[in-house]
Design a protein around this motif. Sequence first.
Motif, PDB file in Angstrom:
ATOM      1  N   MET A   1       0.843  -1.187   0.000  1.00  0.00           N
ATOM      2  CA  MET A   1       0.000   0.000   0.000  1.00  0.00           C
ATOM      3  C   MET A   1       0.879   1.237   0.000  1.00  0.00           C
ATOM      4  O   MET A   1       1.755   1.388   0.845  1.00  0.00           O
ATOM      5  CB  MET A   1      -0.909   0.027   1.239  1.00  0.00           C
ATOM      6  CG  MET A   1      -1.828   1.254   1.272  1.00  0.00           C
ATOM      7  SD  MET A   1      -2.723   1.450   2.826  1.00  0.00           S
ATOM      8  CE  MET A   1      -1.401   2.018   3.919  1.00  0.00           C
ATOM      9  N   TYR A   3       0.930   5.270   0.500  1.00  0.00           N
ATOM     10  CA  TYR A   3       0.106   6.288   1.152  1.00  0.00           C
ATOM     11  C   TYR A   3       0.928   7.541   1.394  1.00  0.00           C
ATOM     12  O   TYR A   3       2.163   7.531   1.279  1.00  0.00           O
ATOM     13  CB  TYR A   3      -0.477   5.754   2.465  1.00  0.00           C
ATOM     14  CG  TYR A   3       0.539   5.595   3.580  1.00  0.00           C
ATOM     15  CD1 TYR A   3       0.653   6.552   4.587  1.00  0.00           C
ATOM     16  CD2 TYR A   3       1.394   4.495   3.628  1.00  0.00           C
ATOM     17  CE1 TYR A   3       1.580   6.416   5.615  1.00  0.00           C
ATOM     18  CE2 TYR A   3       2.316   4.347   4.641  1.00  0.00           C
ATOM     19  CZ  TYR A   3       2.417   5.305   5.632  1.00  0.00           C
ATOM     20  OH  TYR A   3       3.333   5.167   6.631  1.00  0.00           O
ATOM     21  N   THR A  14      -2.414   5.983  11.948  1.00  0.00           N
ATOM     22  CA  THR A  14      -1.743   5.189  10.918  1.00  0.00           C
ATOM     23  C   THR A  14      -0.631   4.355  11.532  1.00  0.00           C
ATOM     24  O   THR A  14      -0.495   3.160  11.244  1.00  0.00           O
ATOM     25  CB  THR A  14      -1.171   6.101   9.820  1.00  0.00           C
ATOM     26  OG1 THR A  14      -2.243   6.796   9.188  1.00  0.00           O
ATOM     27  CG2 THR A  14      -0.430   5.290   8.768  1.00  0.00           C
ATOM     28  N   LYS A  21      -0.414  -4.914  10.921  1.00  0.00           N
ATOM     29  CA  LYS A  21      -0.618  -5.487   9.597  1.00  0.00           C
ATOM     30  C   LYS A  21       0.629  -6.211   9.101  1.00  0.00           C
ATOM     31  O   LYS A  21       1.749  -5.803   9.385  1.00  0.00           O
ATOM     32  CB  LYS A  21      -1.010  -4.383   8.601  1.00  0.00           C
ATOM     33  CG  LYS A  21      -2.231  -3.591   9.020  1.00  0.00           C
ATOM     34  CD  LYS A  21      -3.455  -4.490   9.224  1.00  0.00           C
ATOM     35  CE  LYS A  21      -4.648  -3.715   9.739  1.00  0.00           C
ATOM     36  NZ  LYS A  21      -5.805  -4.589  10.042  1.00  0.00           N
ATOM     37  N   TRP A  23       0.970  -6.823   5.748  1.00  0.00           N
ATOM     38  CA  TRP A  23       1.303  -6.330   4.417  1.00  0.00           C
ATOM     39  C   TRP A  23       2.174  -5.078   4.505  1.00  0.00           C
ATOM     40  O   TRP A  23       2.231  -4.402   5.523  1.00  0.00           O
ATOM     41  CB  TRP A  23       0.043  -6.060   3.592  1.00  0.00           C
ATOM     42  CG  TRP A  23      -1.137  -5.507   4.333  1.00  0.00           C
ATOM     43  CD1 TRP A  23      -2.201  -6.204   4.818  1.00  0.00           C
ATOM     44  CD2 TRP A  23      -1.381  -4.137   4.694  1.00  0.00           C
ATOM     45  NE1 TRP A  23      -3.096  -5.365   5.430  1.00  0.00           N
ATOM     46  CE2 TRP A  23      -2.626  -4.094   5.375  1.00  0.00           C
ATOM     47  CE3 TRP A  23      -0.683  -2.954   4.493  1.00  0.00           C
ATOM     48  CZ2 TRP A  23      -3.170  -2.911   5.856  1.00  0.00           C
ATOM     49  CZ3 TRP A  23      -1.227  -1.766   4.978  1.00  0.00           C
ATOM     50  CH2 TRP A  23      -2.451  -1.754   5.653  1.00  0.00           C
ATOM     51  N   ALA A  25       3.441  -1.358   3.896  1.00  0.00           N
ATOM     52  CA  ALA A  25       2.928  -0.001   3.678  1.00  0.00           C
ATOM     53  C   ALA A  25       4.109   0.930   3.451  1.00  0.00           C
ATOM     54  O   ALA A  25       5.067   0.929   4.221  1.00  0.00           O
ATOM     55  CB  ALA A  25       2.114   0.461   4.879  1.00  0.00           C
ATOM     56  N   TYR A  86      -4.635  -2.325  -9.447  1.00  0.00           N
ATOM     57  CA  TYR A  86      -4.319  -1.114  -8.705  1.00  0.00           C
ATOM     58  C   TYR A  86      -5.632  -0.455  -8.299  1.00  0.00           C
ATOM     59  O   TYR A  86      -6.507  -0.242  -9.134  1.00  0.00           O
ATOM     60  CB  TYR A  86      -3.493  -0.149  -9.559  1.00  0.00           C
ATOM     61  CG  TYR A  86      -2.120  -0.681  -9.910  1.00  0.00           C
ATOM     62  CD1 TYR A  86      -1.009  -0.348  -9.151  1.00  0.00           C
ATOM     63  CD2 TYR A  86      -1.947  -1.527 -11.000  1.00  0.00           C
ATOM     64  CE1 TYR A  86       0.256  -0.841  -9.455  1.00  0.00           C
ATOM     65  CE2 TYR A  86      -0.695  -2.020 -11.325  1.00  0.00           C
ATOM     66  CZ  TYR A  86       0.402  -1.681 -10.551  1.00  0.00           C
ATOM     67  OH  TYR A  86       1.646  -2.180 -10.865  1.00  0.00           O
ATOM     68  N   HIS A  89      -8.454   5.287  -3.833  1.00  0.00           N
ATOM     69  CA  HIS A  89      -9.617   5.650  -3.010  1.00  0.00           C
ATOM     70  C   HIS A  89      -9.797   7.153  -2.915  1.00  0.00           C
ATOM     71  O   HIS A  89     -10.907   7.637  -2.790  1.00  0.00           O
ATOM     72  CB  HIS A  89      -9.464   5.057  -1.612  1.00  0.00           C
ATOM     73  CG  HIS A  89     -10.522   5.488  -0.640  1.00  0.00           C
ATOM     74  ND1 HIS A  89     -11.847   5.145  -0.774  1.00  0.00           N
ATOM     75  CD2 HIS A  89     -10.442   6.248   0.482  1.00  0.00           C
ATOM     76  CE1 HIS A  89     -12.540   5.662   0.224  1.00  0.00           C
ATOM     77  NE2 HIS A  89     -11.719   6.345   0.994  1.00  0.00           N
ATOM     78  N   THR A  97      -3.222   5.639  -9.987  1.00  0.00           N
ATOM     79  CA  THR A  97      -3.862   4.326 -10.091  1.00  0.00           C
ATOM     80  C   THR A  97      -3.996   3.894 -11.549  1.00  0.00           C
ATOM     81  O   THR A  97      -3.613   2.776 -11.923  1.00  0.00           O
ATOM     82  CB  THR A  97      -5.256   4.359  -9.440  1.00  0.00           C
ATOM     83  OG1 THR A  97      -5.129   4.747  -8.069  1.00  0.00           O
ATOM     84  CG2 THR A  97      -5.933   3.004  -9.529  1.00  0.00           C
TER      85      THR A  97
END
Length: 240
Positions: A1, A3, A14, A21, A23, A25, A86, A89, A97
């Motif tokens: 991810m 961000y 955050t 998590k 995964w 980031a 991809y 948001h 994206t």
Amino acid sequence: MLYTYWNHWGDDFTNQLLTEKKWLAIEVGGHPVKNRAVYLLSRVIFATAKFIVKLFGPIPYFAERAIARGSHFLINNAPKYKADIYIGHNLGALPATIQAAQKHRTKSGFDIEDYHRNETDNSKLTLKYKLTCYLENKYLVQANYITASSPQITEAYKQIYPSKKLTTILNVFPKSKFVVTRQVNLTGPIKIIWFSQTTGTNRGIEDALIALRAINNDNLQLHLMGNTTDDIKTQFSQLA
């Protein structure tokens, strides 16, 4: 991810979230404390892009970087990571994206969290409206799937893009998942809680206050939670 930093209180949440998590980031676009040089550079790029767009209108390259502070760095970094799909948001992530998906000839999706064209006002003459229209007309139409956070937002975008299929995903839980863990006290006050990142005017709170005032029942309470100012507090208190 991928961000980007947005504000201090969000940063605190955050950091707590990411420790839980598995995964990966990756923060791009710098940070006002941890990576100040890149953060300042991102602000310079953002301000320059906005200035050019203000002078000449939404034009390629600069429009993509005028929509959010971190957009430039998302655009540059997203294609470095090959993915099956991809998903973006936030409107600031829309160009990144679609561009990343195109580079790797794979799928893309976008979740519309608000009616971006008029999320701050009802005018069609503002630069924000024109910039949003430009980016949505250029990129949103290329997404392989689009979701929206309410039926009203879905319907609004269906009117704009009738050829696109939109799916509504509500940010609530099914009633069947509710579990009553305690007896409800019907004699105590009924508490209504309104929460958002920003607690301000013209967001529906005034309507709630007027409705509650019309009911005129001391057993009803409205609690507001979010960032606000003393002036806003005074306005709401006077209205209540």
